[in-house]
Structures are given as C-alpha cells and as structure tokens.
Design an enzyme around this catalytic site. Structure first.
Site, mmCIF file in Angstrom:
data_model
loop_
_atom_site.group_PDB
_atom_site.id
_atom_site.type_symbol
_atom_site.label_atom_id
_atom_site.label_comp_id
_atom_site.label_asym_id
_atom_site.label_seq_id
_atom_site.Cartn_x
_atom_site.Cartn_y
_atom_site.Cartn_z
ATOM 1 N N TYR A 1 -2.609 -1.312 10.564
ATOM 2 C CA TYR A 1 -2.494 -1.469 9.114
ATOM 3 C C TYR A 1 -1.231 -0.791 8.594
ATOM 4 O O TYR A 1 -0.444 -1.385 7.839
ATOM 5 C CB TYR A 1 -3.730 -0.876 8.438
ATOM 6 C CG TYR A 1 -3.788 -1.103 6.949
ATOM 7 C CD1 TYR A 1 -4.262 -2.304 6.425
ATOM 8 C CD2 TYR A 1 -3.391 -0.106 6.052
ATOM 9 C CE1 TYR A 1 -4.326 -2.510 5.052
ATOM 10 C CE2 TYR A 1 -3.443 -0.306 4.685
ATOM 11 C CZ TYR A 1 -3.920 -1.510 4.196
ATOM 12 O OH TYR A 1 -3.981 -1.707 2.832
ATOM 13 N N SER B 1 0.850 -1.191 0.000
ATOM 14 C CA SER B 1 0.000 0.000 0.000
ATOM 15 C C SER B 1 0.881 1.233 0.000
ATOM 16 O O SER B 1 2.038 1.181 0.448
ATOM 17 C CB SER B 1 -0.903 0.008 1.247
ATOM 18 O OG SER B 1 -1.549 1.264 1.414
#
Length: 311
Positions: A154, A141
């Site tokens: 995350y 990401s």
C-alpha cells in the site's frame, strides 16, 4: 470549476467509503456521475441511496484492467455528452510484513492502486484534450509521503502515485484547462480495515484519529471547484510530516515500534486475502475504540466481524 447540472464526473471505487461519499456529494451538487466498482451489489446499493437514475450510471469493472477506463469514458460521453472530472479512488490494502505478503498479493495491490490510477489518467487525459478542459483528482494518502511498517504494498503504491502525479503536472504545465490534483487523507473510518488482506495473523485495528469519508469527499469536491496540486485532510498528518522532516531517522525508529503496537492486537485471526482478488462485504459493527498512551493513538478493540457473502 463550478459543479452544476452540466458537470459530468467519473468516480472509481464508488461503492464504499470515500468513493461512495464522493459520488453522492457530486450528485447532491447537481452533477451527473459514472460510478465504477467491482461489486455489483454495492453499485445497486449506491443507486438506491442516490435516487437519481437520470444522472447516475453504474459500471461494474476492475480498474486494473486497461480496457476498463476507456469504457468508463465512453459511458460518460455516450450518456451525458462529455466528461469534466475523473476521480481516481479505487484501492485495496494488505497488512503484514513484506516477507509475510505473497508476491501475487503485493503485485495485486500495485495493479489496483497504481496501475488503476495510470489507466484512469490515460483515458481521462485523452478525453480532456479533446474537450480542452478537465480535472483529474487522485485520492492518494498521507502514506504517500510517510512510511509505516506492515503495509509495504500500500505504501509503495501511494508513494508511486505522488511521483506519477508530479510527472503529469510537469508535462501538462503548458496545457491550459487541464488540472491534476492530489488529495491526501490520513486514517479514514471505512470498512477497509475489515475488507483488506491480512497476512499478519493478528487482528487489525484502525489507527486514530479517524476522519469520516464524507470529510474527505468534501475535500475532493473542493479540489474540483478550486484545483490545487495537493490537499491534505486532517491535522495529524501535518504533525507526522513535520516530525519526519525534522528527524527522519528518529521518526523511523519510533514508528518501527509504535505503528505495529497501534495497528495490531494480540488476538489471532486467520490469514485472509480479503478483497484483493474478489469483492467482499464486511461491516465494522461491534468495533469499539480506546486510547493508547503512546503518541495518543486510539485504536479499535477486538470486535465481531459480521461477514456477508462476496458480491
């Protein structure tokens, strides 16, 4: 690597979003696929969408279990004779401040998002060494390079994946035929925002601009065909990276205010562990979008969440 009828790939997190689109794109390109995910119902849906039972094997499993990855390699080799590609994609997400997030939930995100990739890489590289070739794709990401508040588990996992991938590339530098590639999408229009754990007590809204899962899947396939250490998906992430590079202190101060305003609405919702510990199926039907003045972010307005029973 040319993707054709001789190509065999394993894709984790294959029942929704990027994983499902990647599995379908590989099948469309002629490859054979071992698709892994926790949800049996989602795997059944994938089988119906694919319509290629001779080239698709589905395996219900949890990637955080170290025994899972060797099973997936065996499934590929037993059915198709080899394994050329491994796509680490399975991930879970938790929203809420660090102090709001229970310790067991933080650990669960790390177990899936980081150790799931570690387990996959360990099994995949062993098989690639036997064959003398193979491509490992880690779907990370842009938050592996940039931070955002209220997503500590995350962001931590994605930063770790970046470091882990660099270590692998360094150790494999003199090993011909084996590649490690990272794909870094920004916001993606998937059910993740409705399926995630939410300890904030507020409605979570997708951050725009959103990319489609199939756009990310195309970049995954591009990385297989033409391996490169890293590919980013979307222009917004490049602009954010530039801003962070020029002035990280200002970037952090601005994001401390802008990010929560864009991410959360004022609507109150129950604290919910989402799909951290068991799969759930929720649609995003009824979610609309608008544009915020600050940084041009668009976010989803409050909408009804249509929830089905866990599968």
């Amino acid at each position: 690597m040319e993707i054709n009828s001789q190509t065999v790939a394993v894709v984790t997190g294959a029942t929704s979003g990027i994983g499902r689109e990647t599995a379908l794109a590989l099948l469309d390109a002629g490859a054979s696929v071992v698709a892994a995910a926790r949800g049996v119902e989602g795997l059944s849906d994938l089988e119906q969408l694919a319509g290629t039972p001779d080239r698709l094997v589905t395996v219900p499993c949890d990637v955080s279990d170290p025994a899972t990855a060797p099973r997936l390699v065996d499934a590929a080799v037993d059915r198709f004779g080899r394994m050329d590609v491994w796509v680490n994609n399975a991930a879970v997400m938790s929203f809420g401040s660090f102090e709001q997030t229970p310790a067991e939930s933080f650990r669960r995100v790390i177990d899936v998002n980081l150790f799931g990739f570690v387990n996959g890489a360990r099994a995949a590289l062993a098989q690639f060494r036997k064959q003398g070739s193979g491509i490992l794709v880690n779907v990370s990401s842009i938050l592996g390079k940039l931070t955002g508040p209220d997503m500590a588990p995350y962001v931590t996992s994605k930063f770790a994946i970046q470091g882990f991938s660099e270590v692998l590339r360094t150790e494999l530098r003199r090993t011909k035929g084996i590649e490690v590639c990272n794909v870094l999408p920004g916001g993606v229009n998937t059910a993740l925002y409705r399926q995630c754990a939410n300890y904030s007590g507020r409605f979570v809204r997708p951050l725009y601009p959103l990319q489609s899962p199939d756009a990310v899947a195309k970049v995954v396939l591009k990385s297989i065909r033409n391996p490169r250490r890293e590919r980013r998906v979307g222009k917004a992430g490049r602009l954010q990276l530039l801003s962070h590079h020029v002035s990280p202190g200002i970037y952090e101060r601005v994001m401390a205010v802008a990010f929560p305003r864009a991410l959360f609405s004022r609507a109150r919702v129950p604290v919910d562990p989402g799909n951290l510990f068991a799969p759930v199926r929720r649609s995003t039907e009824g979610v609309k979008t608008r544009r915020l003045a600050i940084f041009g972010f668009r976010v989803a307005k409050e909408g009804e969440m249509h929830v089905t029973q866990p599968n």
